[in-house]
Design a protein around this motif. Structure first.
Motif, PDB file in Angstrom:
ATOM      1  N   TRP A 282       0.833  -1.199   0.000  1.00  0.00           N
ATOM      2  CA  TRP A 282       0.000   0.000   0.000  1.00  0.00           C
ATOM      3  C   TRP A 282       0.871   1.255   0.000  1.00  0.00           C
ATOM      4  O   TRP A 282       0.608   2.211  -0.723  1.00  0.00           O
ATOM      5  N   ARG A 283       1.927   1.245   0.808  1.00  0.00           N
ATOM      6  CA  ARG A 283       2.835   2.399   0.857  1.00  0.00           C
ATOM      7  C   ARG A 283       3.561   2.580  -0.483  1.00  0.00           C
ATOM      8  O   ARG A 283       3.772   3.711  -0.935  1.00  0.00           O
TER       9      ARG A 283
ATOM     10  N   LEU B  58       2.291   8.633  -6.168  1.00  0.00           N
ATOM     11  CA  LEU B  58       1.557   9.888  -6.319  1.00  0.00           C
ATOM     12  C   LEU B  58       2.233  11.040  -5.589  1.00  0.00           C
ATOM     13  O   LEU B  58       3.060  10.809  -4.701  1.00  0.00           O
ATOM     14  N   PRO B  59       1.858  12.283  -5.923  1.00  0.00           N
ATOM     15  CA  PRO B  59       2.360  13.425  -5.169  1.00  0.00           C
ATOM     16  C   PRO B  59       1.992  13.281  -3.684  1.00  0.00           C
ATOM     17  O   PRO B  59       1.008  12.604  -3.355  1.00  0.00           O
ATOM     18  N   PRO B  60       2.752  13.921  -2.793  1.00  0.00           N
ATOM     19  CA  PRO B  60       2.572  13.725  -1.347  1.00  0.00           C
ATOM     20  C   PRO B  60       1.144  13.889  -0.818  1.00  0.00           C
ATOM     21  O   PRO B  60       0.695  13.072   0.000  1.00  0.00           O
ATOM     22  N   ALA B  61       0.422  14.890  -1.246  1.00  0.00           N
ATOM     23  CA  ALA B  61      -0.941  15.096  -0.733  1.00  0.00           C
ATOM     24  C   ALA B  61      -1.852  13.932  -1.127  1.00  0.00           C
ATOM     25  O   ALA B  61      -2.639  13.436  -0.307  1.00  0.00           O
ATOM     26  N   ASP B  62      -1.740  13.494  -2.364  1.00  0.00           N
ATOM     27  CA  ASP B  62      -2.548  12.354  -2.822  1.00  0.00           C
ATOM     28  C   ASP B  62      -2.098  11.074  -2.131  1.00  0.00           C
ATOM     29  O   ASP B  62      -2.933  10.240  -1.775  1.00  0.00           O
ATOM     30  N   ALA B  63      -0.804  10.931  -1.936  1.00  0.00           N
ATOM     31  CA  ALA B  63      -0.278   9.746  -1.255  1.00  0.00           C
ATOM     32  C   ALA B  63      -0.828   9.665   0.161  1.00  0.00           C
ATOM     33  O   ALA B  63      -1.209   8.591   0.632  1.00  0.00           O
ATOM     34  N   ARG B  64      -0.894  10.803   0.840  1.00  0.00           N
ATOM     35  CA  ARG B  64      -1.415  10.836   2.215  1.00  0.00           C
ATOM     36  C   ARG B  64      -2.860  10.354   2.251  1.00  0.00           C
ATOM     37  O   ARG B  64      -3.269   9.623   3.152  1.00  0.00           O
ATOM     38  N   GLU B  65      -3.666  10.760   1.260  1.00  0.00           N
ATOM     39  CA  GLU B  65      -5.064  10.317   1.193  1.00  0.00           C
ATOM     40  C   GLU B  65      -5.153   8.805   1.020  1.00  0.00           C
ATOM     41  O   GLU B  65      -5.995   8.156   1.634  1.00  0.00           O
ATOM     42  N   ILE B  66      -4.278   8.253   0.193  1.00  0.00           N
ATOM     43  CA  ILE B  66      -4.260   6.803  -0.016  1.00  0.00           C
ATOM     44  C   ILE B  66      -3.921   6.103   1.301  1.00  0.00           C
ATOM     45  O   ILE B  66      -4.570   5.127   1.690  1.00  0.00           O
ATOM     46  N   LEU B  67      -2.910   6.600   1.990  1.00  0.00           N
ATOM     47  CA  LEU B  67      -2.497   5.998   3.261  1.00  0.00           C
ATOM     48  C   LEU B  67      -3.567   6.178   4.332  1.00  0.00           C
ATOM     49  O   LEU B  67      -3.772   5.274   5.169  1.00  0.00           O
ATOM     50  N   ASP B  68      -4.261   7.301   4.316  1.00  0.00           N
ATOM     51  CA  ASP B  68      -5.360   7.500   5.257  1.00  0.00           C
ATOM     52  C   ASP B  68      -6.462   6.468   5.020  1.00  0.00           C
ATOM     53  O   ASP B  68      -7.034   5.923   5.976  1.00  0.00           O
ATOM     54  N   CYS B  69      -6.765   6.196   3.765  1.00  0.00           N
ATOM     55  CA  CYS B  69      -7.768   5.170   3.445  1.00  0.00           C
ATOM     56  C   CYS B  69      -7.339   3.813   4.008  1.00  0.00           C
ATOM     57  O   CYS B  69      -8.156   3.082   4.580  1.00  0.00           O
ATOM     58  N   TRP B  70      -6.064   3.483   3.852  1.00  0.00           N
ATOM     59  CA  TRP B  70      -5.546   2.231   4.388  1.00  0.00           C
ATOM     60  C   TRP B  70      -5.704   2.198   5.908  1.00  0.00           C
ATOM     61  O   TRP B  70      -6.183   1.222   6.478  1.00  0.00           O
TER      62      TRP B  70
ATOM     63  N   LEU C 116      -8.064   2.417  -3.305  1.00  0.00           N
ATOM     64  CA  LEU C 116      -7.716   1.919  -4.638  1.00  0.00           C
ATOM     65  C   LEU C 116      -8.342   2.783  -5.723  1.00  0.00           C
ATOM     66  O   LEU C 116      -7.712   3.084  -6.740  1.00  0.00           O
ATOM     67  N   ASP C 117      -9.566   3.203  -5.490  1.00  0.00           N
ATOM     68  CA  ASP C 117     -10.237   4.092  -6.435  1.00  0.00           C
ATOM     69  C   ASP C 117      -9.461   5.408  -6.556  1.00  0.00           C
ATOM     70  O   ASP C 117      -9.214   5.900  -7.666  1.00  0.00           O
TER      71      ASP C 117
ATOM     72  N   ILE D 175      -7.770   3.687   7.894  1.00  0.00           N
ATOM     73  CA  ILE D 175      -9.131   3.601   8.426  1.00  0.00           C
ATOM     74  C   ILE D 175      -9.919   2.419   7.856  1.00  0.00           C
ATOM     75  O   ILE D 175     -11.106   2.281   8.119  1.00  0.00           O
ATOM     76  N   GLY D 176      -9.260   1.580   7.087  1.00  0.00           N
ATOM     77  CA  GLY D 176      -9.924   0.382   6.572  1.00  0.00           C
ATOM     78  C   GLY D 176     -10.793   0.622   5.356  1.00  0.00           C
ATOM     79  O   GLY D 176     -11.692  -0.167   5.076  1.00  0.00           O
ATOM     80  N   GLU D 177     -10.528   1.664   4.618  1.00  0.00           N
ATOM     81  CA  GLU D 177     -11.291   1.975   3.403  1.00  0.00           C
ATOM     82  C   GLU D 177     -10.440   1.674   2.168  1.00  0.00           C
ATOM     83  O   GLU D 177     -10.203   2.547   1.331  1.00  0.00           O
TER      84      GLU D 177
END
Length: 180
Positions: free
Chosen positions: A8-9, A15-27, A36-37, A29-31
């Motif tokens: 996941w990391r 992705l750029p850092p801000a988008d990467a943070r959103e992906i990691l946040d989804c991970w 992935l979307d 919180i179990g989303e």
């Protein structure tokens, strides 16, 4: 073997850092489905080139989280990168004709299933496929019943994997050709 958090990391780091943070946040919180979307949308939005191996890995993650049908079109539109990538290649297309299970292996678990070629090893030609049952209305089952490794043109499969073993099947595809 790489754990899912590490994968996941790695995906987020594309992705750029801000988008990467959103992906990691989804991970966190179990989303995973939303993550992935967002990953595929971010790859498209930022026109991030990805190797064919990374494309195949994202396809497996999407499969595991039940997002493959929804994300396959976008994943297919992502820019290709690393022309030197000689690992894996996503081969599934909307027009892929499923094969009879008996044509790719003699295991009785495949007899009544249809096999959809999915990921190929570009070095040895071995294929990882999803084996589905056919629904009464003619469509393939939403979820794969098995994953199978085979060499096209040979009637004996090289491995049959349970429905919850997509990553194991991918790892075996890589190990069989020394790509692990």
């Amino acid at each position: 073997m790489i754990d899912e958090g590490t994968r996941w990391r790695r995906f987020a780091a594309l992705l750029p850092p801000a988008d990467a943070r959103e992906i990691l946040d989804c991970w966190d919180i179990g989303e995973q489905e939303a993550g992935l979307d967002q990953l595929v949308a971010g790859l498209l939005k930022h026109q991030v080139p990805i190797s064919e191996t990374v494309r195949a890995e994202i396809a497996v993650a999407a499969e595991v989280w039940g997002m493959r049908p929804a994300l396959a079109p976008g994943l297919g539109q992502c820019l290709s990168g690393d022309q030197e990538d000689t690992g894996l290649r996503l081969i599934e297309h909307a027009v892929t004709v499923p094969l009879r299970g008996s044509s790719v292996g003699d295991d009785t678990a495949l007899v009544d299933l249809l096999v959809v070629p999915w990921i190929a090893c570009t070095r040895c030609g071995q294929v990882l496929a999803r084996a589905h049952s056919q629904e009464p209305w003619g469509d393939l089952s939403y979820l794969a019943r098995h994953y199978v490794l085979f060499f096209p043109g040979h009637s004996a499969s090289k491995g049959l994997f349970a429905p919850d073993s997509a990553w194991d099947a991918l790892a075996q595809l890589r190990m069989s050709c020394g790509q692990a």
